[in-house]
Design a protein around this motif. Structure first.
Motif, mmCIF file in Angstrom:
data_model
loop_
_atom_site.group_PDB
_atom_site.id
_atom_site.type_symbol
_atom_site.label_atom_id
_atom_site.label_comp_id
_atom_site.label_asym_id
_atom_site.label_seq_id
_atom_site.Cartn_x
_atom_site.Cartn_y
_atom_site.Cartn_z
ATOM 1 N N GLU A 176 0.822 -1.216 0.000
ATOM 2 C CA GLU A 176 0.000 0.000 0.000
ATOM 3 C C GLU A 176 0.853 1.261 0.000
ATOM 4 O O GLU A 176 0.384 2.330 -0.417
ATOM 5 C CB GLU A 176 -0.940 -0.008 1.201
ATOM 6 C CG GLU A 176 -2.061 -1.021 1.072
ATOM 7 C CD GLU A 176 -2.865 -1.194 2.346
ATOM 8 O OE1 GLU A 176 -3.920 -1.855 2.300
ATOM 9 O OE2 GLU A 176 -2.435 -0.673 3.399
ATOM 10 N N ALA A 234 1.028 2.420 -3.463
ATOM 11 C CA ALA A 234 -0.190 3.130 -3.855
ATOM 12 C C ALA A 234 -0.124 4.571 -3.374
ATOM 13 O O ALA A 234 -0.540 5.499 -4.089
ATOM 14 C CB ALA A 234 -1.416 2.419 -3.286
ATOM 15 N N THR A 280 -0.503 2.399 -9.628
ATOM 16 C CA THR A 280 -1.787 1.731 -9.791
ATOM 17 C C THR A 280 -1.685 0.295 -9.281
ATOM 18 O O THR A 280 -0.572 -0.249 -9.139
ATOM 19 C CB THR A 280 -2.202 1.703 -11.268
ATOM 20 O OG1 THR A 280 -1.280 0.864 -11.989
ATOM 21 C CG2 THR A 280 -2.192 3.111 -11.869
ATOM 22 N N PRO A 281 -2.830 -0.359 -9.013
ATOM 23 C CA PRO A 281 -2.765 -1.767 -8.606
ATOM 24 C C PRO A 281 -2.013 -2.643 -9.594
ATOM 25 O O PRO A 281 -1.237 -3.525 -9.190
ATOM 26 C CB PRO A 281 -4.242 -2.158 -8.502
ATOM 27 C CG PRO A 281 -4.931 -0.895 -8.131
ATOM 28 C CD PRO A 281 -4.201 0.174 -8.901
ATOM 29 N N THR A 282 -2.208 -2.411 -10.892
ATOM 30 C CA THR A 282 -1.485 -3.210 -11.889
ATOM 31 C C THR A 282 0.018 -2.992 -11.769
ATOM 32 O O THR A 282 0.808 -3.955 -11.826
ATOM 33 C CB THR A 282 -1.960 -2.854 -13.310
ATOM 34 O OG1 THR A 282 -3.330 -3.227 -13.457
ATOM 35 C CG2 THR A 282 -1.136 -3.584 -14.365
ATOM 36 N N PRO A 321 -6.879 -8.408 -8.211
ATOM 37 C CA PRO A 321 -5.884 -7.497 -7.630
ATOM 38 C C PRO A 321 -5.414 -6.415 -8.599
ATOM 39 O O PRO A 321 -4.811 -5.432 -8.172
ATOM 40 C CB PRO A 321 -4.737 -8.430 -7.247
ATOM 41 C CG PRO A 321 -4.867 -9.593 -8.178
ATOM 42 C CD PRO A 321 -6.342 -9.766 -8.388
ATOM 43 N N ARG A 338 -7.334 -4.524 -10.114
ATOM 44 C CA ARG A 338 -8.258 -3.411 -9.893
ATOM 45 C C ARG A 338 -8.315 -3.007 -8.435
ATOM 46 O O ARG A 338 -8.498 -1.827 -8.113
ATOM 47 C CB ARG A 338 -9.661 -3.797 -10.379
ATOM 48 C CG ARG A 338 -9.747 -4.029 -11.885
ATOM 49 C CD ARG A 338 -11.182 -4.242 -12.318
ATOM 50 N NE ARG A 338 -11.277 -4.401 -13.764
ATOM 51 C CZ ARG A 338 -12.425 -4.494 -14.408
ATOM 52 N NH1 ARG A 338 -13.574 -4.437 -13.750
ATOM 53 N NH2 ARG A 338 -12.427 -4.647 -15.728
ATOM 54 N N ASP A 339 -8.209 -3.982 -7.565
ATOM 55 C CA ASP A 339 -8.314 -3.731 -6.124
ATOM 56 C C ASP A 339 -7.201 -4.498 -5.428
ATOM 57 O O ASP A 339 -7.247 -5.720 -5.323
ATOM 58 C CB ASP A 339 -9.681 -4.187 -5.610
ATOM 59 C CG ASP A 339 -9.822 -4.027 -4.095
ATOM 60 O OD1 ASP A 339 -8.973 -3.338 -3.484
ATOM 61 O OD2 ASP A 339 -10.765 -4.609 -3.536
ATOM 62 N N LEU A 340 -6.192 -3.767 -4.949
ATOM 63 C CA LEU A 340 -5.040 -4.400 -4.306
ATOM 64 C C LEU A 340 -5.451 -5.257 -3.118
ATOM 65 O O LEU A 340 -4.763 -6.228 -2.777
ATOM 66 C CB LEU A 340 -4.049 -3.307 -3.873
ATOM 67 C CG LEU A 340 -2.617 -3.752 -3.579
ATOM 68 C CD1 LEU A 340 -1.944 -4.280 -4.828
ATOM 69 C CD2 LEU A 340 -1.817 -2.590 -2.985
ATOM 70 N N GLN A 341 -6.566 -4.916 -2.472
ATOM 71 C CA GLN A 341 -6.994 -5.656 -1.285
ATOM 72 C C GLN A 341 -7.341 -7.106 -1.606
ATOM 73 O O GLN A 341 -7.415 -7.942 -0.697
ATOM 74 C CB GLN A 341 -8.192 -4.952 -0.636
ATOM 75 C CG GLN A 341 -7.887 -3.538 -0.159
ATOM 76 C CD GLN A 341 -6.656 -3.464 0.722
ATOM 77 O OE1 GLN A 341 -6.513 -4.253 1.671
ATOM 78 N NE2 GLN A 341 -5.758 -2.538 0.411
#
Length: 395
Positions: A324, A327, A332-334, A372, A374-377
């Motif tokens: 994080e 971020a 970006t997540p990618t 992941p 799109r959304d690292l979580q």
């Protein structure tokens, strides 16, 4: 374990390359086939173990390029290490390695060992005697007399002593050489973190001796003077690289440009507790430090994912909190998934071993619930981990 692993999405490489409804065939610890599920299924042997996750994402195993397996991440990890015998430390190393696997980390670079314990653990993992991620071990780090991490046994003074310690490390089979170019925060009574511990000429000796053995050099360097010396010496990676000077922070753009030109990778070693560190360090000072790393990235410095796991509050099973930080820098997540897989593997000289899902590479992979990219979580929702072909049963 020979396996056919399928998922709704398969991240086959960097830059967001995704195969919908894909599968990976693993035989003898090696990825042997990657493609659409129906096609890979048709080529798979009858009776092979199958793992099907239609709502999940299959991606390469994660890479943590800065850990300390010998430290316990407790309130005083140095005292805990110094008071423990080697048997207890070895048991702790094995336990902490499982925490890394739980988080989907299948490759680590350990940057500070005592008595070759991590190197021995690496060897046990490589022959299947112990579960764990692939380990690149630095062995005993070089430091000055009474210097940062002196308690690991690597105090040296002068070029002859530097060469001798590197030769001993090489004989023990290390994968790289670690040098403490400046002081560090966890060494009580040691030099301040901004203070250089070696002259540029001495660091050149480190790099030259390591090169004779075909080994890269990782330099711990917080202080500006130590960073400058490490760059001029030609190290492979700089750990932390916080540009702390005696009177604050002093980032030198021309040196940053040289880091880019020499393709020296920088590992900020952002702890999973990096937000808590900012509160303790002071929000304004922390922002200045973090902005320096952002500035390096914007100027083209290639960053490495690493957690500093083992120091206080830097736990082994929360890699995502460390990610994080990237971020926060604007990735970006990618981009972050790329940093934690292909980019890190490439920086560590493992691009032909791991970091992508390609036939011929080792079977280091994980499945997470969600996307992941799109959304690292989603990386927190680990459903399956395979390290070097061995299926890890999460605790």
């Amino acid at each position: 374990m020979d396996s056919l692993i399928s998922a709704g999405r398969v991240v086959t490489g960097p830059y967001g390359r995704v195969l919908e409804d894909g599968a990976v065939l693993v035989r003898g610890g090696v990825i042997t086939d990657v493609g659409p599920s129906a096609e890979v299924e048709s080529r798979a042997p009858a009776g092979i173990a199958r793992h099907v996750h239609p709502e999940g994402t299959l991606l390469p195993g994660l890479v943590d390029a800065h850990v300390h397996l010998a430290l316990d991440a407790g309130p005083d990890p140095v005292s805990a290490l110094c008071e423990a015998d080697d048997t207890s430390v070895a048991e702790g190393i094995a336990k902490r390695a499982l925490g890394l696997l739980d988080a989907g980390v299948t490759t680590v670079r350990d940057l500070g060992d005592r008595n070759g314990l991590v190197t021995a653990f690496r060897d046990a993992v490589s022959v299947g005697r112990a579960p764990g991620p692939r380990v690149l071990a630095a062995g005993t780090p070089l430091t000055g007399p009474g210097g940062h991490c002196w308690f690991l046994g690597g105090e040296v003074s002068g070029e002859n002593a530097i060469r001798e310690l590197i030769h001993r490390n090489v004989e023990q089979g290390v994968d790289l050489i670690k040098v403490m170019a400046t002081g560090g925060g966890i060494t009580k009574g040691g030099p301040p973190i901004w203070a250089p511990q070696f002259a540029t000429a001495e660091l050149r000796v480190v790099v030259e001796e390591a090169a004779r053995a075909g080994l890269p050099v990782a330099a711990h360097a917080h202080g500006t003077a130590g960073i400058v010396a490490a760059v001029k010496a030609g190290v492979s990676t700089i750990e932390h690289c916080t540009w702390i000077d005696r009177d604050g922070f002093r980032l030198l753009d021309d040196v940053v440009d040289e880091i880019v030109d020499r393709d020296i990778r920088v590992c900020p070693a952002a702890s999973p507790d990096w937000r808590g560190f900012a509160e303790r360090f002071g929000a304004e000072r922390a922002k200045e430090m973090f902005d320096g790393i952002r500035r390096m990235r914007e100027r083209g410095v290639r960053l490495l994912t690493g957690t500093d796991a083992g120091v206080s509050r830097a736990v082994f099973d929360d890699f995502v909190s460390s990610l994080e930080f990237f971020a926060y820098l604007g990735c970006t997540p990618t981009e972050i998934v790329d940093l934690a897989t292909y980019e890190a593997a490439d920086a560590l000289g493992l691009s032909e071993v791991t970091g992508r899902l390609l036939p011929g590479l080792r079977a280091d992979l994980l499945i997470v619930a969600g996307d992941p990219l799109r959304d690292l979580q989603a990386l927190r929702r680990v459903r399956l981990v395979m390290a070097d072909g061995h299926l890890h049963v999460r605790r």
